[in-house]
Motif scaffolding. Structure first.
Motif, mmCIF file in Angstrom:
data_model
loop_
_atom_site.group_PDB
_atom_site.id
_atom_site.type_symbol
_atom_site.label_atom_id
_atom_site.label_comp_id
_atom_site.label_asym_id
_atom_site.label_seq_id
_atom_site.Cartn_x
_atom_site.Cartn_y
_atom_site.Cartn_z
ATOM 1 N N GLY A 63 0.751 -1.356 -0.184
ATOM 2 C CA GLY A 63 -0.070 0.161 -0.020
ATOM 3 C C GLY A 63 0.782 1.167 -0.071
ATOM 4 O O GLY A 63 0.469 2.193 -0.614
ATOM 5 N N CYS A 64 1.895 1.484 0.874
ATOM 6 C CA CYS A 64 2.666 2.389 0.764
ATOM 7 C C CYS A 64 3.686 2.403 -0.397
ATOM 8 O O CYS A 64 3.677 3.724 -1.008
ATOM 9 C CB CYS A 64 3.657 2.315 2.037
ATOM 10 S SG CYS A 64 2.780 2.292 3.733
ATOM 11 N N PHE A 65 3.818 1.527 -1.000
ATOM 12 C CA PHE A 65 4.692 1.572 -2.226
ATOM 13 C C PHE A 65 3.744 1.877 -3.293
ATOM 14 O O PHE A 65 4.304 2.781 -4.097
ATOM 15 C CB PHE A 65 5.272 0.097 -2.511
ATOM 16 C CG PHE A 65 6.230 0.148 -3.961
ATOM 17 C CD1 PHE A 65 7.467 0.718 -3.753
ATOM 18 C CD2 PHE A 65 5.694 -0.098 -5.078
ATOM 19 C CE1 PHE A 65 8.007 0.811 -4.865
ATOM 20 C CE2 PHE A 65 6.584 -0.023 -6.183
ATOM 21 C CZ PHE A 65 7.648 0.325 -5.842
ATOM 22 N N ALA A 66 2.630 1.819 -3.509
ATOM 23 C CA ALA A 66 1.814 2.158 -4.414
ATOM 24 C C ALA A 66 1.769 3.853 -4.259
ATOM 25 O O ALA A 66 1.757 4.585 -5.297
ATOM 26 C CB ALA A 66 0.393 1.906 -4.309
ATOM 27 N N PHE A 67 1.804 4.515 -3.285
ATOM 28 C CA PHE A 67 1.703 5.817 -2.956
ATOM 29 C C PHE A 67 3.062 6.347 -3.583
ATOM 30 O O PHE A 67 3.269 7.518 -4.058
ATOM 31 C CB PHE A 67 1.494 6.175 -1.531
ATOM 32 C CG PHE A 67 -0.006 6.543 -1.332
ATOM 33 C CD1 PHE A 67 -0.686 7.612 -1.272
ATOM 34 C CD2 PHE A 67 -0.907 5.296 -1.131
ATOM 35 C CE1 PHE A 67 -1.995 7.605 -1.089
ATOM 36 C CE2 PHE A 67 -2.077 5.277 -0.910
ATOM 37 C CZ PHE A 67 -2.658 6.380 -0.884
ATOM 38 N N TRP A 68 4.196 5.620 -3.119
ATOM 39 C CA TRP A 68 5.502 5.944 -3.334
ATOM 40 C C TRP A 68 5.524 6.134 -4.758
ATOM 41 O O TRP A 68 6.434 6.860 -5.599
ATOM 42 C CB TRP A 68 6.582 5.136 -2.884
ATOM 43 C CG TRP A 68 7.867 5.207 -3.319
ATOM 44 C CD1 TRP A 68 8.600 4.765 -4.255
ATOM 45 C CD2 TRP A 68 9.012 5.726 -2.478
ATOM 46 N NE1 TRP A 68 9.756 5.144 -4.272
ATOM 47 C CE2 TRP A 68 10.101 5.872 -2.992
ATOM 48 C CE3 TRP A 68 9.051 6.415 -1.187
ATOM 49 C CZ2 TRP A 68 11.108 6.388 -2.552
ATOM 50 C CZ3 TRP A 68 10.039 7.010 -0.536
ATOM 51 C CH2 TRP A 68 11.309 6.892 -1.298
ATOM 52 N N PHE A 89 -3.817 5.729 -10.839
ATOM 53 C CA PHE A 89 -4.528 4.595 -10.621
ATOM 54 C C PHE A 89 -4.051 3.636 -9.714
ATOM 55 O O PHE A 89 -4.673 2.662 -9.195
ATOM 56 C CB PHE A 89 -4.934 3.871 -11.864
ATOM 57 C CG PHE A 89 -5.926 4.634 -12.848
ATOM 58 C CD1 PHE A 89 -7.264 4.786 -12.258
ATOM 59 C CD2 PHE A 89 -5.437 5.284 -14.024
ATOM 60 C CE1 PHE A 89 -8.268 5.461 -13.057
ATOM 61 C CE2 PHE A 89 -6.468 6.186 -14.592
ATOM 62 C CZ PHE A 89 -7.878 6.111 -14.298
ATOM 63 N N TRP A 90 -2.744 3.763 -9.248
ATOM 64 C CA TRP A 90 -1.784 2.989 -8.460
ATOM 65 C C TRP A 90 -2.467 3.216 -7.062
ATOM 66 O O TRP A 90 -2.366 2.383 -6.140
ATOM 67 C CB TRP A 90 -0.585 3.460 -8.376
ATOM 68 C CG TRP A 90 0.347 2.769 -9.392
ATOM 69 C CD1 TRP A 90 0.352 2.923 -10.808
ATOM 70 C CD2 TRP A 90 1.424 1.697 -9.280
ATOM 71 N NE1 TRP A 90 1.146 2.321 -11.311
ATOM 72 C CE2 TRP A 90 1.980 1.469 -10.596
ATOM 73 C CE3 TRP A 90 2.123 1.089 -8.364
ATOM 74 C CZ2 TRP A 90 2.967 0.526 -10.699
ATOM 75 C CZ3 TRP A 90 2.990 0.357 -8.139
ATOM 76 C CH2 TRP A 90 3.492 0.034 -9.533
ATOM 77 N N LEU A 91 -3.295 4.191 -7.038
ATOM 78 C CA LEU A 91 -3.674 4.643 -5.408
ATOM 79 C C LEU A 91 -4.695 3.746 -4.886
ATOM 80 O O LEU A 91 -4.752 3.199 -3.595
ATOM 81 C CB LEU A 91 -4.034 6.146 -5.160
ATOM 82 C CG LEU A 91 -2.913 7.004 -5.543
ATOM 83 C CD1 LEU A 91 -3.775 8.471 -5.565
ATOM 84 C CD2 LEU A 91 -1.862 6.949 -4.609
ATOM 85 N N ALA A 92 -5.659 3.218 -6.080
ATOM 86 C CA ALA A 92 -6.665 2.408 -5.537
ATOM 87 C C ALA A 92 -6.342 1.031 -4.967
ATOM 88 O O ALA A 92 -6.791 0.830 -3.798
ATOM 89 C CB ALA A 92 -7.734 2.078 -6.674
ATOM 90 N N PRO A 93 -5.292 0.449 -5.435
ATOM 91 C CA PRO A 93 -5.020 -0.841 -4.683
ATOM 92 C C PRO A 93 -4.098 -0.535 -3.852
ATOM 93 O O PRO A 93 -4.237 -1.277 -2.776
ATOM 94 C CB PRO A 93 -4.236 -1.659 -5.934
ATOM 95 C CG PRO A 93 -3.925 -0.569 -7.013
ATOM 96 C CD PRO A 93 -5.070 0.275 -7.027
ATOM 97 N N GLY A 94 -3.507 0.610 -3.683
ATOM 98 C CA GLY A 94 -2.713 0.895 -2.386
ATOM 99 C C GLY A 94 -3.657 1.195 -1.158
ATOM 100 O O GLY A 94 -3.278 0.720 0.025
ATOM 101 N N VAL A 95 -4.677 2.009 -1.378
ATOM 102 C CA VAL A 95 -5.656 1.992 -0.406
ATOM 103 C C VAL A 95 -6.235 0.757 0.176
ATOM 104 O O VAL A 95 -6.528 0.260 1.290
ATOM 105 C CB VAL A 95 -6.937 3.011 -0.773
ATOM 106 C CG1 VAL A 95 -8.040 3.161 0.465
ATOM 107 C CG2 VAL A 95 -6.312 4.388 -0.826
ATOM 108 N N VAL A 96 -6.726 -0.150 -0.820
ATOM 109 C CA VAL A 96 -7.042 -1.519 -0.484
ATOM 110 C C VAL A 96 -6.179 -2.260 0.245
ATOM 111 O O VAL A 96 -6.531 -2.841 1.515
ATOM 112 C CB VAL A 96 -7.522 -2.272 -1.781
ATOM 113 C CG1 VAL A 96 -7.881 -3.822 -1.278
ATOM 114 C CG2 VAL A 96 -8.779 -1.722 -2.265
ATOM 115 N N CYS A 97 -4.845 -2.224 -0.086
ATOM 116 C CA CYS A 97 -3.737 -2.865 0.729
ATOM 117 C C CYS A 97 -3.782 -2.371 2.265
ATOM 118 O O CYS A 97 -3.499 -2.945 3.060
ATOM 119 C CB CYS A 97 -2.739 -2.701 -0.022
ATOM 120 S SG CYS A 97 -2.237 -3.581 -1.415
#
Length: 107
Positions: free
Chosen positions: A17-22, A32-40
């Motif tokens: 999740g943190c890596f998606a934001f990174w 669009f990386w943020l959606a799976p990041g939030v789910v994680c």
């Protein structure tokens, strides 16, 4: 013993999740990386509630050591950066500390 399964899964979820934001902010990836990041990150928080502990702080403190080691594995596998001996020694010290917190005798 349930914690030995939950903690690594929680670490994977938190790091993912943190890596998606990174990736979005530092690597110029799509929002669009943020959606799976939030789910994680939601999965991470939910998993930590499954740890059998009488105190949230103790569960979180013990998790910290596992998170550090999981981060070093992430660095090696995903980021292709080999941890040096100081990374490995530090991770081991943290993991021992997590074990003491998690499995230490309680009155």
């Amino acid at each position: 013993m349930k914690s030995l399964l939950i903690y690594p899964l929680a670490a994977l979820a938190e790091i993912g999740g943190c890596f998606a934001f990174w990736a979005w902010l530092k690597l110029d990836r799509s929002p669009f990386w943020l959606a799976p990041g939030v789910v994680c990150l939601i999965a991470f928080a939910g998993l930590l509630t499954l740890v059998p502990s009488d105190a949230a702080g103790r569960a979180f403190a013990a998790y910290g050591g596992v998170y550090i080691c999981a981060s070093l594995v992430w660095m090696a596998v995903v980021e292709k950066t080999t941890p040096d001996r100081w990374d490995l020694i530090g991770g081991l010290v943290c993991l021992v500390g997590a074990g003491i917190i998690l499995f230490g005798p309680r009155a």
